[in-house]
Design a protein around this motif. Structure first.
Motif, mmCIF file in Angstrom:
data_model
loop_
_atom_site.group_PDB
_atom_site.id
_atom_site.type_symbol
_atom_site.label_atom_id
_atom_site.label_comp_id
_atom_site.label_asym_id
_atom_site.label_seq_id
_atom_site.Cartn_x
_atom_site.Cartn_y
_atom_site.Cartn_z
ATOM 1 N N SER A 162 59.060 17.451 76.559
ATOM 2 C CA SER A 162 59.755 18.230 77.583
ATOM 3 C C SER A 162 59.985 19.669 77.141
ATOM 4 O O SER A 162 60.776 19.915 76.226
ATOM 5 N N PRO A 163 59.354 20.648 77.780
ATOM 6 C CA PRO A 163 59.659 22.048 77.467
ATOM 7 C C PRO A 163 61.119 22.388 77.709
ATOM 8 O O PRO A 163 61.703 23.207 76.992
ATOM 9 N N THR A 164 61.720 21.736 78.698
ATOM 10 C CA THR A 164 63.132 21.984 78.979
ATOM 11 C C THR A 164 64.004 21.534 77.818
ATOM 12 O O THR A 164 64.953 22.232 77.427
ATOM 13 N N TYR B 250 65.220 16.107 82.249
ATOM 14 C CA TYR B 250 65.907 17.231 81.602
ATOM 15 C C TYR B 250 66.082 18.397 82.580
ATOM 16 O O TYR B 250 67.134 19.045 82.597
ATOM 17 N N SER B 251 65.078 18.671 83.371
ATOM 18 C CA SER B 251 65.175 19.781 84.323
ATOM 19 C C SER B 251 66.251 19.525 85.358
ATOM 20 O O SER B 251 67.046 20.417 85.703
ATOM 21 N N ASP C 122 59.217 17.467 71.300
ATOM 22 C CA ASP C 122 59.495 16.709 72.514
ATOM 23 C C ASP C 122 58.440 17.085 73.538
ATOM 24 O O ASP C 122 57.932 18.214 73.525
ATOM 25 N N ASP D 75 60.543 15.388 81.294
ATOM 26 C CA ASP D 75 60.884 16.767 81.616
ATOM 27 C C ASP D 75 61.569 16.858 82.977
ATOM 28 O O ASP D 75 62.450 17.704 83.175
ATOM 29 N N ARG D 76 61.199 15.988 83.911
ATOM 30 C CA ARG D 76 61.873 15.995 85.203
ATOM 31 C C ARG D 76 63.354 15.657 85.037
ATOM 32 O O ARG D 76 64.222 16.257 85.680
ATOM 33 N N VAL E 141 56.908 21.945 71.575
ATOM 34 C CA VAL E 141 56.516 21.039 72.650
ATOM 35 C C VAL E 141 55.242 20.332 72.215
ATOM 36 O O VAL E 141 54.266 20.990 71.830
#
Length: 227
Positions: free
Chosen positions: A98-100, A34-35, A96, A31-32, A118
């Motif tokens: 990742s929420p993003t 993707y963010s 995934d 997620d980091r 998610v």
């Protein structure tokens, strides 16, 4: 995972993954990444904005169909593989950690029939156990370190329904020695765990890409007995 990607991006992923490992959170870096991409798919090394070519080739050759078959896409990223299955009439769930990434999928495909959620591969919904006619695992295991690999393979195998198919696309290494990563290619010993968990390997294809000839990639098809 990193085919034709700039060295700067490869190093960024390695730093993020190493930090996550040091924090005992092997999947926390996704997620980091993707963010930090801020909506730019070129900052996500596995984002092709199209169906993965080895998966599309499998779909073209096998033409899977059935009576509203269910499919699960693991670590769906930006959603292209899930959308390919939906176009073929599958009832698709794609997840995934990742929420993003999931929000990105929903933004890209606002009218999609795919259920994007998610979810954490290390804490899957028990209701998913043996529920999917087709499970796609495309390059997620290789993005996770060897010390969690057995747990991940167990979780993935548990998703395949009786008579169902698991398709695995991954980098492959000929030795059991631990590789440098990420990504960490899979060995035959690790892949054998799928068969130990009740899945029969029914087909294996090997690929060598011209731009990265030192890396062998596999597409493996497993099937669970109908019994």
């Amino acid at each position: 995972m990193f085919e034709q990607q700039p060295e700067e991006l490869r190093q960024k992923v390695k730093v993020l993954a190493t930090e996550a490992l040091n924090q005992s959170d092997p999947s926390g870096w996704f997620d980091r990444l993707y963010s930090q991409a801020k909506g730019d798919p070129e900052q996500v090394p596995w984002a092709r904005l199209q169906t993965h070519p080895y998966f599309q080739d499998w779909l073209d050759k096998n033409k899977p169909k059935g009576n509203n078959p269910s499919a699960l896409v693991i670590g769906c990223g930006l959603g292209d593989d899930a959308e390919a299955l939906a176009r073929l009439g599958f009832n698709v769930t794609a997840f995934d950690i990742s929420p993003t990434a999931i929000a990105w999928c929903q933004q890209r495909f606002p009218n999609s029939p795919v259920t994007y959620v998610v979810a954490d591969l290390f804490a899957l919904d028990p209701a998913w156990r043996h529920q999917f006619d087709l499970v796609l695992e495309c390059r997620n295991i290789q993005a996770l370190p060897l010390n969690v690999r057995s747990t991940v393979i167990d979780a993935i195998a548990s998703l395949v329904a009786k008579g169902g198919t698991l398709l695995v696309i991954t980098r492959f290494r000929q030795t059991d020695a631990e590789p440098d990563g990420p990504p960490w290619a899979l060995s035959d010993r690790e892949l054998a765990q799928f068969q130990e968990l009740g899945l029969e390997e029914v087909h294996r294809d090997s690929f060598i890409e011209a731009e990265n000839p030192s890396v062998e990639q596999l597409r493996l098809e497993y099937r669970r007995s109908k019994q």
